[in-house]
Structures are given as structure tokens and as C-alpha cells.
Motif scaffolding. Structure first.
Motif, PDB file in Angstrom:
ATOM      1  N   ARG A  13       0.820  -1.213   0.000  1.00  0.00           N
ATOM      2  CA  ARG A  13       0.000   0.000   0.000  1.00  0.00           C
ATOM      3  C   ARG A  13       0.856   1.266   0.000  1.00  0.00           C
ATOM      4  NH1 ARG A  13      -4.626  -1.199   4.645  1.00  0.00           N
ATOM      5  NH2 ARG A  13      -5.719  -2.913   3.560  1.00  0.00           N
TER       6      ARG A  13
ATOM      7  N   GLY B 262      -5.366  -0.674  -3.039  1.00  0.00           N
ATOM      8  CA  GLY B 262      -6.380  -1.717  -2.886  1.00  0.00           C
ATOM      9  C   GLY B 262      -5.822  -3.033  -2.378  1.00  0.00           C
TER      10      GLY B 262
ATOM     11  N   ASN C 243     -12.748  -9.912  -2.759  1.00  0.00           N
ATOM     12  CA  ASN C 243     -12.837  -9.207  -4.038  1.00  0.00           C
ATOM     13  C   ASN C 243     -11.945  -7.971  -4.084  1.00  0.00           C
ATOM     14  OD1 ASN C 243     -14.931 -11.002  -4.996  1.00  0.00           O
ATOM     15  ND2 ASN C 243     -16.339  -9.922  -3.608  1.00  0.00           N
ATOM     16  N   CYS C 244     -10.918  -7.909  -3.251  1.00  0.00           N
ATOM     17  CA  CYS C 244     -10.052  -6.724  -3.219  1.00  0.00           C
ATOM     18  C   CYS C 244      -9.322  -6.556  -4.555  1.00  0.00           C
ATOM     19  CB  CYS C 244      -9.054  -6.819  -2.065  1.00  0.00           C
ATOM     20  SG  CYS C 244      -7.942  -8.227  -2.142  1.00  0.00           S
ATOM     21  N   GLU C 245      -8.913  -5.322  -4.807  1.00  0.00           N
ATOM     22  CA  GLU C 245      -8.291  -4.990  -6.097  1.00  0.00           C
ATOM     23  C   GLU C 245      -6.959  -5.697  -6.283  1.00  0.00           C
ATOM     24  OE1 GLU C 245      -6.893  -0.956  -8.540  1.00  0.00           O
ATOM     25  OE2 GLU C 245      -8.071  -0.807  -6.695  1.00  0.00           O
ATOM     26  N   ASP C 246      -6.121  -5.687  -5.244  1.00  0.00           N
ATOM     27  CA  ASP C 246      -4.815  -6.350  -5.312  1.00  0.00           C
ATOM     28  C   ASP C 246      -4.744  -7.405  -4.212  1.00  0.00           C
ATOM     29  OD1 ASP C 246      -3.166  -4.890  -7.414  1.00  0.00           O
ATOM     30  OD2 ASP C 246      -3.899  -3.207  -6.207  1.00  0.00           O
ATOM     31  N   LYS C 247      -4.809  -8.643  -4.618  1.00  0.00           N
ATOM     32  CA  LYS C 247      -4.819  -9.761  -3.665  1.00  0.00           C
ATOM     33  C   LYS C 247      -3.379 -10.117  -3.288  1.00  0.00           C
ATOM     34  CE  LYS C 247      -9.133 -11.671  -5.557  1.00  0.00           C
ATOM     35  NZ  LYS C 247      -9.405 -10.560  -6.480  1.00  0.00           N
TER      36      LYS C 247
END
Length: 599
Positions: free
Chosen positions: A415, A422, A431-435
Motif C-alpha cells: 500500500r 487496494g 474481491n479486493c483490487e490487489d490480492k
């Protein structure tokens, strides 16, 4: 082959009276006599194991080499005795009933009515005898003494089948091979200011009524107990005064074996169990433990360590972490001042937001010399752990992250350094943007029990401070997790300065991450606290303590060798004085007044 000897440790009056430490102390004393021991913990709950327990319900879940998730008391046994236990060393009601029901379904009982007596009680006895002979030391020799701790309190309805099983068991293995030690509370009401023996009398009477007669009565009390109280317990509980052992509250659990030994436990067990021990020479016996206890009392320098956790309301939730920190502080010659910080209190503008708690938490964090971010599960407190990782990274504060601590550090780095706002774990936001952290392929979400990556596994280390501390490039540590760092982001993270210096045997699962240029920012996916020992602290915990003291560079330059500490050096000439006069216990065990001036 000589018969196996058994010591059954029961508890009375209240739960949490200290049976685990006392059972461990029996083993410590016998090991010091050259006798190999093993331990079994019996938990009368119906759960199959401790794996699905809430930390608030039962404290930490302790993980064994074979992946067994067991009661935290088995951690006491492994630490005190320096042995390796197995999942079968923890017996639960659930395990016993499961075994008996499976036998009944297979037809093993030939159509007979399956009952608590004899089928359940027989299964308990067979389990104990089988596990007692399993080797627990590297030489793979079977132990000679098995110490069995019966959890709960005598009189509890759920413990009745186990008590009945041991009533039968004492005749099965013969009297000279079985000894019962009953741990009971001696309360001291403030209104009278004197010890009360009636609860212990009632507890012993109930134990006898169930068919077990205590050979030793271990009296737990807040303050030392005078000899006339021992005489009273002896008269009313049908034992000699020498069979009454008094253990008051002490500054360290490492004093307990010394206190028990000084009251003649070795002599009694030697005669009662026919152990044929060559009685040790005073002044030489248990020297390492005397050194350890003495070094704890002599340290003066305090070290402030902050533990940023999710379950800080119950300190037993982090029992192994706390012990590992203590082991390292003893080795480094400092006193641990551990401050528990609830992770949610480091978060701002959340549903958990409390302005007073928020400022207090950050004040405690800023006052710390080092920080540890331990494991945990679920969403609550994760953002607080991420905030702690960010603060440690930016302020150059020494930090050790464990399990979720590594995952929080990776998310924080993504981050704030890679600017992936994300970034998150799929445990919190699928469903996060960057897993950055994902669930492992072998995890089966439909069944929580025993489906994690569990037990001892190998980690291959690259040249780094971690490899220096371990003095090897392949280490074996215990794991307990369902999620891992997403391999797709490794290249980006490493390019920005977060190095992954430890990987599993496939080289695809990240095990250790460090921040380049930081005094000590080490995060690991495994749990190094489980293998820490009082006389052999975990290298990573020792690294954190030394970094917090500003001594890590010097330690590494010396080849990871600690300077001898004067406070732990006890010569053979003054060992006798330490063993008796510092404990202030007379030779016949009549009076106990203080330990090293600690009342």
C-alpha cells in the motif's frame, strides 16, 4: 525391560491451580536425575482437539511437530523437559468417544452393548499405555516415567470416566508403578488473614471417594505456608507431613522445580516408584535450573516490548510468544516489560474507534524499544497490525512479525511503497483490487478443523540476518496458517526493498521477509515461538531483543555468541548455599519463607 512408571496429577478446589507447571516440574526434576520422561495431557471436553477454540475461550492453540493442535499445557511440557510430543499425547473426551464409536461401527465389540464401563475406561487406559512408550527424545529411546495431567477439577462430571479409568489403572500397572499427586488450593481470606485447609480436605475426601488416594498433596497458596498447616493437612488427609508439598506464588515458574526438589520430592518418588536413582550430590543437582532462576532475579535493566495482538484481553492467548520473549531476555541479561496493545485501538475512524484507547495504544507503542506482531485470524484488528508495521518500518523500530504479522507487513508495504491502495488479504476482502495474500490450494473452507498448513516444515534461507541468527541455511519450524503471500507480487515487492529470504522446498511459498536497510524488520510465516526453550531461546526472538537493546550488530560480529553473564555463574562451592539458603527451606522441608527475597 523395566515397567513404565506413571505419575497422575489431579487438581482440586478450582481450575487453573497450576497443574501444568507442577506436572512439568516433576518431569524436570526426574530428567535432572537422568530419567527420561514423557507427558500426557487429558482434557475432558468433547472437542476432538484445540484447533477450533477461540483464544478467549482456552488461550493459545499449541502446535506440535506432527501438526497436532493441542492444549497450551503441552507447550509447558516441551519447554520444561526439552522433548518432542505428538498429537496423541493430548487426550480429549472427543478422541476417546470417536475411537470407541468407530470400533463399534466396525463390529469390534461383537454386538455387545457399548458402555462407559468397561469400553470407554478401557480405551482410556489402552491409549495411555500406548502413548507412554512413544520416544520423545532424539535418541528414540522409550521413556521410563510418564506424567499424566488430568485437566479440570476433581468432581467435575465430564472428568468422571477418566477418574474411574485411573482407579482401575492403578491396579492394572501395580502399585509400585503408579503415583497420584493432587494439587489443591489453600485460600487465605483477607477477613481472617490465615490459610484455610477445609477446601483441600474436602477435595482429597472426594478424590478418595472416587477410588484414588493421593500420594502427594501439593498445596498452592498466595503466600508461604507455615509447618503447622502442613501438619494439619497431614492429619486430616491421611498422609505424612513429608507428603505435603507447599508451593506459593513465585516471581518465575522456573523456581517451582527448585522449590519442589528442596522439599524432598526426589527422595519420595525414588522410594515410592522404586526408581533406583543414585541420589544426586548436593551442590551439583539441577545446576542449570539454579543458574537460570538466579539470573532472572539478578537482572535490573528493563526492556519495553509492545505486543500488538487481537486477543490481548487473555494473556494466555500468547503464552508461547511471551515465554519465547522471556527466554531471549534471560539470555540477553535484561528484564522483559511486555505491554499488550489491542490492535483495533491503533485504528482510527473505524467502528471500534475509542479516542482514549487510541491515544493510549499509540503512546504505548511509541514508548516501546521493540515490537512484536503475532498471528491471528479474521478481519478484526488487521488494520491496526498494518499500522504498527508501517510505524516500525518508517521509524526504524525493531520488529518481529509472525504469521499474520508477515501478511500485514506485506500488505502495508504494497500500500505505502508500491502505492497499491487496494492491497489486502482475501481472508478479509475476497474481491479486493490487489490480492497480496491469498488462501492456499490445500485449504478446505467447508471444514475448519485440522485443514491448515500445520506442523514442522523446512524453510530454505538465503544469506541474510535471519540465516546469520540461525547459523544455517535450512531450518525447521512449525506452521499454522491458511493463507500465503501471492507469488504474483513477489517480483514487485523485492524490487522495492522487501526481500523474501526464506522459502519452502518448492521455492514458491514465501516463509521469511525482511526490509533491506532496517535495523531489524523480520517477518516469518511460521511460528518460531513453539520451539523456543528456556536454555535455548529462538534465534529470531533473540534477534529482536538484541536489536531492541542496540546489541545486534555486535552479536553478529562475534559470530552469534553471547558474552558470559556473571549473574548466572554459580560455582560448585556455593551451589549448596543457593539450593537451600536462597530458597530458605530447611532440610526436612518444614518451612518455606521466601525465594531470593521475593515474598
Amino acid at each position: 525391560m523395566p515397567d513404565m512408571k506413571y505419575i497422575l496429577v489431579t487438581g482440586g478446589v478450582i481450575s487453573g491451580v497450576g497443574k501444568g507447571v507442577i506436572a512439568s516440574s516433576f518431569g524436570t526434576i526426574l530428567k535432572s536425575c537422568g530419567i527420561d520422561v514423557t507427558s500426557i495431557k487429558i482434557d475432558p471436553y468433547i472437542n476432538i482437539d484445540a484447533g477450533t477454540f477461540s483464544p478467549y475461550e482456552h488461550g493459545e492453540v499449541y502446535v506440535l511437530d506432527d501438526g497436532g493442535e493441542v492444549d497450551l499445557d503441552l507447550g509447558n511440557y516441551e519447554r520444561f523437559l526439552d522433548i518432542t510430543l505428538h498429537r496423541d499425547n493430548n487426550i480429549t473426551t472427543g478422541k476417546i468417544y470417536q475411537q470407541v464409536i468407530e470400533r463399534e461401527r466396525r463390529g469390534d465389540y461383537l454386538g455387545k452393548t457399548v458402555q462407559v464401563i468397561p469400553h470407554i475406561t478401557d480405551a482410556i487406559q489402552e491409549w495411555v499405555q500406548r502413548v507412554a512408550h512413544i520416544p520423545v527424545t532424539p535418541d528414540h529411546m522409550p521413556p521410563k516415567v510418564c506424567i499424566v495431567e488430568l485437566g479440570g477439577t476433581i468432581g467435575d462430571i465430564e472428568g468422571m470416566p477418566f477418574v474411574e479409568a485411573f482407579r482401575q489403572f492403578q491396579f492394572r500397572v501395580k502399585r509400585e508403578n503408579f503415583c497420584c499427586a493432587h494439587v489443591s488450593l489453600i485460600p487465605m481470606p483477607k477477613s481472617t488473614g490465615e490459610p484455610k485447609t477445609k477446601p483441600t480436605q474436602s477435595s482429597v475426601r472426594e478424590l478418595r471417594g472416587l477410588g484414588l488416594s493421593p500420594d502427594l498433596i501439593l498445596c498452592r497458596s498466595e503466600k508461604p505456608i507455615h509447618h503447622n498447616i502442613k501438619e494439619k493437612i497431614s492429619n486430616f488427609c491421611h498422609v505424612t507431613p513429608e507428603q505435603v508439598i507447599c508451593i506459593h506464588d513465585l516471581t518465575s515458574v522456573y523456581h517451582v522445580p527448585l522449590l519442589m526438589e528442596a522439599q524432598g520430592v526426589v527422595q519420595y518418588l525414588n522410594e515410592r516408584l522404586q526408581l533406583n536413582i543414585a541420589m544426586p550430590r548436593p551442590g551439583r543437582f539441577m545446576q542449570k535450573w539454579y543458574n537460570l532462576a538466579r539470573s532472572i532475579e539478578n537482572v535490573r535493566k528493563e526492556l519495553n516490548i509492545a505486543l500488538v495482538g487481537k486477543y490481548t484481553k487473555l494473556e494466555d492467548s500468547y503464552a508461547s510468544v511471551t515465554k519465547a520473549l522471556q527466554h531471549s531476555c534471560i539470555a540477553a541479561g535484561c528484564k522483559l516489560n511486555l505491554k499488550y496493545i489491542e490492535a483495533v485501538n491503533l485504528e482510527k475512524n473505524t467502528k471500534f474507534d475509542d479516542p482514549v484507547a487510541y491515544h493510549k495504544a499509540w503512546q504505548d507503542l511509541c514508548k516501546s524499544d521493540g515490537v512484536i506482531v503475532p498471528g491471528g485470524f479474521g478481519q478484526r484488528g488487521l488494520e491496526g497490525k498494518i499500522e504498527a508495521c508501517n510505524w516500525c518500518r518508517e521509524t526504524q523500530k525493531p520488529m518481529l512479525g509472525i504469521c499474520l504479522g508477515l501478511q500485514a507487513a506485506v500488505i502495508e508495504f504494497a500500500r505505502n511503497v508500491l502505492n497499491l491502495k487496494g492491497a489486502n488479504t482475501t481472508e478479509v476482502d475476497p474481491n479486493c483490487e490487489d490480492k497480496l495474500v491469498i488462501d492456499m490450494p490445500e485449504h478446505h473452507p467447508e471444514n475448519l478443523g485440522g485443514t491448515m498448513r500445520l506442523g514442522k516444515r523446512r524453510t530454505y534461507l538465503e544469506p541474510s540476518v535471519v540465516a546469520q541468527l540461525y547459523k544455517k541455511d535450512v531450518v525447521e519450524e512449525r506452521h499454522r496458517h491458511r493463507y500465503e503471500v501471492n507469488p504474483e507480487y513477489i517480483e514487485q515487492l523485492e524490487a522495492a526493498g522487501l526481500r523474501f529470504v526464506g522459502k519452502d522446498e518448492t521455492r514458491t511459498r514465501m516463509e521469511v521477509a525482511i526490509v533491506e536497510g532496517h535495523p531489524y524488520f523480520v517477518t516469518v510465516q511460521f511460528h518460531p515461538e513453539y520451539l523456543s526453550r528456556p536454555l535455548s531461546p529462538s534465534p529470531l526472538f533473540l534477534g529482536l531483543i538484541l536489536a531492541s537493546l542496540g546489541k545486534l550488530k555486535h552479536y553478529l560480529l562475534k559470530g552469534c555468541r553471547l558474552s558470559p553473564r556473571n549473574q548466572s555463574d554459580v560455582s560448585s562451592d556455593d551451589e549448596e548455599n543457593l539450593s537451600m539458603s536462597s530458597l530458605n527451606i530447611s532440610k526436612n522441608g518444614e518451612t518455606v519463607t521466601e525465594i531470593n527475597g521475593i515474598h
